[in-house]
Motif scaffolding. Structure first.
Motif, PDB file in Angstrom:
ATOM      1  N   GLY A 112     -75.192 -44.129   3.360  1.00  0.00           N
ATOM      2  CA  GLY A 112     -75.127 -44.903   2.120  1.00  0.00           C
ATOM      3  C   GLY A 112     -75.544 -46.384   2.030  1.00  0.00           C
ATOM      4  O   GLY A 112     -75.114 -47.308   1.293  1.00  0.00           O
ATOM      5  N   LYS A 113     -76.459 -46.645   3.202  1.00  0.00           N
ATOM      6  CA  LYS A 113     -76.947 -48.175   3.432  1.00  0.00           C
ATOM      7  C   LYS A 113     -77.434 -48.856   2.534  1.00  0.00           C
ATOM      8  O   LYS A 113     -77.204 -49.878   2.053  1.00  0.00           O
ATOM      9  N   THR A 114     -78.487 -48.093   1.953  1.00  0.00           N
ATOM     10  CA  THR A 114     -79.295 -48.679   0.864  1.00  0.00           C
ATOM     11  C   THR A 114     -78.593 -48.942  -0.497  1.00  0.00           C
ATOM     12  O   THR A 114     -78.689 -50.147  -1.165  1.00  0.00           O
ATOM     13  N   THR A 115     -77.732 -47.910  -0.965  1.00  0.00           N
ATOM     14  CA  THR A 115     -76.918 -48.153  -1.825  1.00  0.00           C
ATOM     15  C   THR A 115     -75.863 -49.397  -1.860  1.00  0.00           C
ATOM     16  O   THR A 115     -75.605 -50.056  -2.489  1.00  0.00           O
ATOM     17  N   THR A 116     -75.268 -49.357  -0.635  1.00  0.00           N
ATOM     18  CA  THR A 116     -74.353 -50.577  -0.329  1.00  0.00           C
ATOM     19  C   THR A 116     -75.266 -51.809  -0.072  1.00  0.00           C
ATOM     20  O   THR A 116     -74.136 -52.691  -0.612  1.00  0.00           O
ATOM     21  N   ALA A 117     -76.206 -51.904   0.177  1.00  0.00           N
ATOM     22  CA  ALA A 117     -77.004 -53.353   0.113  1.00  0.00           C
ATOM     23  C   ALA A 117     -76.961 -53.848  -1.501  1.00  0.00           C
ATOM     24  O   ALA A 117     -76.754 -54.757  -1.589  1.00  0.00           O
ATOM     25  N   ALA A 118     -77.244 -52.609  -2.274  1.00  0.00           N
ATOM     26  CA  ALA A 118     -77.136 -53.296  -3.662  1.00  0.00           C
ATOM     27  C   ALA A 118     -75.928 -53.607  -4.025  1.00  0.00           C
ATOM     28  O   ALA A 118     -75.365 -54.490  -4.915  1.00  0.00           O
ATOM     29  N   LYS A 119     -74.918 -52.804  -3.726  1.00  0.00           N
ATOM     30  CA  LYS A 119     -73.344 -53.150  -4.169  1.00  0.00           C
ATOM     31  C   LYS A 119     -72.684 -54.542  -3.694  1.00  0.00           C
ATOM     32  O   LYS A 119     -72.311 -55.041  -4.171  1.00  0.00           O
ATOM     33  N   LEU A 120     -73.412 -54.808  -2.354  1.00  0.00           N
ATOM     34  CA  LEU A 120     -72.837 -56.066  -1.644  1.00  0.00           C
ATOM     35  C   LEU A 120     -73.728 -57.305  -2.312  1.00  0.00           C
ATOM     36  O   LEU A 120     -73.033 -58.461  -2.764  1.00  0.00           O
ATOM     37  N   ALA A 121     -75.017 -57.208  -2.829  1.00  0.00           N
ATOM     38  CA  ALA A 121     -75.504 -58.146  -3.561  1.00  0.00           C
ATOM     39  C   ALA A 121     -74.995 -58.403  -4.888  1.00  0.00           C
ATOM     40  O   ALA A 121     -74.728 -59.459  -5.438  1.00  0.00           O
ATOM     41  N   ASN A 122     -74.457 -57.203  -5.359  1.00  0.00           N
ATOM     42  CA  ASN A 122     -73.949 -57.431  -6.958  1.00  0.00           C
ATOM     43  C   ASN A 122     -72.589 -57.927  -6.602  1.00  0.00           C
ATOM     44  O   ASN A 122     -72.065 -58.806  -7.543  1.00  0.00           O
ATOM     45  N   PHE A 123     -72.016 -57.488  -5.579  1.00  0.00           N
ATOM     46  CA  PHE A 123     -70.454 -58.327  -5.345  1.00  0.00           C
ATOM     47  C   PHE A 123     -70.619 -59.667  -5.478  1.00  0.00           C
ATOM     48  O   PHE A 123     -70.008 -60.445  -6.074  1.00  0.00           O
ATOM     49  N   PHE A 124     -71.635 -60.345  -4.362  1.00  0.00           N
ATOM     50  CA  PHE A 124     -71.550 -61.744  -4.286  1.00  0.00           C
ATOM     51  C   PHE A 124     -72.160 -62.565  -5.471  1.00  0.00           C
ATOM     52  O   PHE A 124     -72.179 -63.685  -5.718  1.00  0.00           O
ATOM     53  N   LYS A 125     -72.896 -61.693  -6.389  1.00  0.00           N
ATOM     54  CA  LYS A 125     -73.631 -62.345  -7.461  1.00  0.00           C
ATOM     55  C   LYS A 125     -72.570 -62.591  -8.724  1.00  0.00           C
ATOM     56  O   LYS A 125     -72.409 -63.612  -9.096  1.00  0.00           O
ATOM     57  N   THR A 126     -71.725 -61.373  -8.580  1.00  0.00           N
ATOM     58  CA  THR A 126     -70.578 -61.522  -9.824  1.00  0.00           C
ATOM     59  C   THR A 126     -69.517 -62.261  -9.448  1.00  0.00           C
ATOM     60  O   THR A 126     -68.849 -62.949 -10.258  1.00  0.00           O
ATOM     61  N   MET A 133     -81.135 -61.776  -2.914  1.00  0.00           N
ATOM     62  CA  MET A 133     -82.444 -61.138  -2.916  1.00  0.00           C
ATOM     63  C   MET A 133     -82.431 -59.758  -1.786  1.00  0.00           C
ATOM     64  O   MET A 133     -81.789 -60.095  -0.802  1.00  0.00           O
ATOM     65  N   LEU A 134     -82.673 -58.615  -2.388  1.00  0.00           N
ATOM     66  CA  LEU A 134     -82.732 -57.835  -1.545  1.00  0.00           C
ATOM     67  C   LEU A 134     -84.162 -57.452  -0.812  1.00  0.00           C
ATOM     68  O   LEU A 134     -85.090 -57.561  -1.616  1.00  0.00           O
ATOM     69  N   VAL A 135     -84.355 -56.984   0.166  1.00  0.00           N
ATOM     70  CA  VAL A 135     -85.496 -57.021   1.004  1.00  0.00           C
ATOM     71  C   VAL A 135     -85.539 -55.542   1.710  1.00  0.00           C
ATOM     72  O   VAL A 135     -84.712 -55.096   2.560  1.00  0.00           O
ATOM     73  N   LEU A 148     -84.181 -49.081  -3.468  1.00  0.00           N
ATOM     74  CA  LEU A 148     -83.705 -50.262  -3.544  1.00  0.00           C
ATOM     75  C   LEU A 148     -84.256 -51.270  -4.379  1.00  0.00           C
ATOM     76  O   LEU A 148     -83.637 -51.967  -5.213  1.00  0.00           O
ATOM     77  N   LYS A 149     -85.600 -51.195  -4.781  1.00  0.00           N
ATOM     78  CA  LYS A 149     -86.039 -51.856  -5.953  1.00  0.00           C
ATOM     79  C   LYS A 149     -85.716 -51.305  -7.222  1.00  0.00           C
ATOM     80  O   LYS A 149     -85.172 -52.094  -7.978  1.00  0.00           O
ATOM     81  N   GLN A 150     -85.279 -50.204  -7.704  1.00  0.00           N
ATOM     82  CA  GLN A 150     -84.666 -49.640  -8.605  1.00  0.00           C
ATOM     83  C   GLN A 150     -83.148 -50.179  -9.036  1.00  0.00           C
ATOM     84  O   GLN A 150     -82.899 -50.758  -9.987  1.00  0.00           O
ATOM     85  N   LEU A 151     -82.406 -50.120  -7.967  1.00  0.00           N
ATOM     86  CA  LEU A 151     -81.178 -50.891  -7.800  1.00  0.00           C
ATOM     87  C   LEU A 151     -81.224 -52.297  -7.922  1.00  0.00           C
ATOM     88  O   LEU A 151     -80.170 -52.824  -8.707  1.00  0.00           O
ATOM     89  N   ALA A 152     -82.091 -52.946  -7.519  1.00  0.00           N
ATOM     90  CA  ALA A 152     -82.438 -54.328  -7.791  1.00  0.00           C
ATOM     91  C   ALA A 152     -82.450 -54.729  -9.121  1.00  0.00           C
ATOM     92  O   ALA A 152     -81.955 -55.831  -9.681  1.00  0.00           O
ATOM     93  N   SER A 153     -83.471 -53.935  -9.602  1.00  0.00           N
ATOM     94  CA  SER A 153     -83.675 -54.211 -11.122  1.00  0.00           C
ATOM     95  C   SER A 153     -82.133 -53.934 -11.828  1.00  0.00           C
ATOM     96  O   SER A 153     -82.041 -54.434 -12.998  1.00  0.00           O
ATOM     97  N   GLU A 154     -81.471 -52.883 -11.681  1.00  0.00           N
ATOM     98  CA  GLU A 154     -80.489 -52.620 -12.499  1.00  0.00           C
ATOM     99  C   GLU A 154     -79.259 -53.611 -12.383  1.00  0.00           C
ATOM    100  O   GLU A 154     -78.695 -53.960 -13.325  1.00  0.00           O
ATOM    101  N   ILE A 155     -79.181 -54.340 -11.115  1.00  0.00           N
ATOM    102  CA  ILE A 155     -78.314 -55.228 -11.219  1.00  0.00           C
ATOM    103  C   ILE A 155     -78.929 -56.785 -11.504  1.00  0.00           C
ATOM    104  O   ILE A 155     -78.092 -57.765 -11.253  1.00  0.00           O
TER     105      ILE A 155
END
Length: 447
Positions: A112-126, A133-135, A148-155
């Motif tokens: 669940g690493k890729t999904t968790t990366a997006a969750k982490l970005a969303n957590f600290f953004k909100t 930035m997700l890389v 990951l690109k799609q998840l970045a777009s979602e959040i």
């Protein structure tokens, strides 16, 4: 997750009054034996179990129980203290002192690493108003970068990748791009494998030298087996991990291995994922988790979750409507929607103290009922939800609602009947409050 057998074991085997005021080996022998079995059954590492049992024995045997002191509570206190120690003693935050924050996410495929990366970005953004930035650096798994690109777009956060280019070069470019964009929270989603290998580890070591991360986080699936201990040890030996994120902690997994890692590696669990939704990532508090394992609930996390998703003003209005006898199906629908935002009913129940006697089947039945009710109420007009009596009086309305929702007429009738019973009970409570009476007797009788 690790079940709540431990508290029931203590209560069952410490029921008898101690013959003497001093706890003996005989007093705790059966308790410790059963706790050992429960922990091993939950897949907790044997090394961790041995240390755990030894520490409890050392802290209990020979202790004097004062007059009036409850030996069960005393032992539970020791057990909780040792559980908390295994889980990391205290909450260990993501390092955010220096800017930009740079995090390298590592782990095996399927964790669940890729999904968790997006969750982490969303957590600290909100939560902390960072600009993440997700890389995408996983050039080996088909679709990983696109995911990951799609998840970045979602959040709605920035994203960078350079196709299948060498990840080290992409990391350098990403750091420059982040500087241009003024991104202050950069997360590098690295490649995972089905197992660790020399190529993977070398790539990660090189990336760490280039990125100089503020945190290197290992993502671990709560459903991992004992082999994860060797994998995590190798990651830690080569990368000097700064933290662990556990995913799928609300699943049926025993989670013993994942929860053992903090103690075995001396690396803190920093965050945990408890659902599939993008917002389902929380800070990890060892003491709160110890309470949940013991069946004592986790009211603090539950309250924080509620504060995150529930409109306080709307909530107050709904409560006032309930207490004034004006609650209708529109209020009920809103409440159901708020519960859904907080996660699965199963995960919520586990955070409530005193609910360890509620079976998984009961929770599943309640979840199914809530799901059906939400579908039925969503098929009603606002006017009907505000005045449920209209539905009772009209066969055509009931037919339209059941046809539109795809549910059965008896399901609609049951929902209306249960709602009316609950509303009547709330009316009685409201009446008792207005008369200055204690409504607790009514609350006890609510089914």
């Amino acid at each position: 997750m690790l079940n709540t057998k431990i508290s029931s074991i203590v209560l069952k085997h410490m029921k008898k009054k101690l013959i003497n005021s001093t706890i003996t080996e005989e007093d705790v022998a059966e308790v410790l034996k059963q706790i050992r079995i429960a922990l091993l059954d939950a897949d907790v590492s044997l090394i961790v179990v041995k240390t755990f049992i030894k520490n409890i024995r050392t802290k209990t045997v020979g202790q004097v129980i004062e007059k009036g002191q409850d030996p069960e509570k005393f032992l539970l206190g020791i057990v909780k203290e040792e559980l908390t120690s295994i889980l990391g003693k205290q909450q260990s935050p993501i390092v955010t002192d220096s800017k930009p924050v740079k995090i390298i996410m590592v782990g095996l495929q399927g964790s669940g690493k890729t999904t968790t990366a997006a969750k982490l970005a969303n957590f600290f953004k909100t939560k902390q108003a960072f600009k993440p930035m997700l890389v995408g650096l996983d050039i080996y798994r088909p679709g990983a970068i696109d995911q990951l690109k799609q998840l970045a777009s979602e959040i709605n956060v920035d994203f960078y990748d350079h196709g299948t280019q060498n990840p080290r070069e992409t990391a350098v470019e990403a750091l420059e791009k982040a500087k241009e964009n003024k991104n202050d929270f950069i997360i590098f989603d690295t490649a995972g494998r089905l197992q660790t290998d020399e190529t993977l580890i070398k790539e990660l070591v090189d990336l760490k030298k280039i990125v100089k991360p503020t945190d290197t986080l290992l993502v671990v699936d709560a459903m991992s087996g004992q082999d994860m201990i060797n994998v995590a040890t190798e990651f830690n030996d080569k990368l000097n991990l700064s933290g662990i994120i556990i995913t799928k902690l609300d699943s049926d997994a025993k989670a013993g291995v994942a929860l053992s890692l903090a103690s075995l590696l001396n690396v803190p669990i920093k965050m945990s994922g408890i659902g599939e939704k993008i917002g389902s990532l929380d800070l990890f508090y060892p003491e709160r988790m110890a309470d949940r394992i013991l069946g004592l609930g986790d009211i603090m996390t539950l309250a924080e979750k509620a504060a995150d998703v529930i409109d306080e003003n709307r909530s107050k209005k709904t409560i006032m409507r309930m207490l004034s006898g004006k609650m209708d199906l529109e209020d009920l629908l809103w409440q159901v929607q708020q519960v859904n935002k907080m996660g699965s009913l199963d995960s919520i129940v586990k955070m409530m103290p005193g609910t360890q006697k509620i079976s998984k089947d009961q929770v599943e039945l309640a979840e199914e009922k809530i799901r059906i009710w939400k579908i039925l109420m969503s098929s009603m007009t606002l006017k009907e939800r505000r005045n449920p009596a209209l539905i009772r009086k009209s066969i055509s309305r009931r037919t339209r609602i059941t046809n539109g929702s795809g549910r059965k007429p008896d399901e609609l009738n049951k929902m209306l009947n249960e709602f009316e019973k609950s509303k009547k009970k709330m009316d009685e409570i409201s009446s008792a409050l207005r008369k200055g009476k204690n409504p607790m007797n009514l609350l006890k009788n609510m089914g």
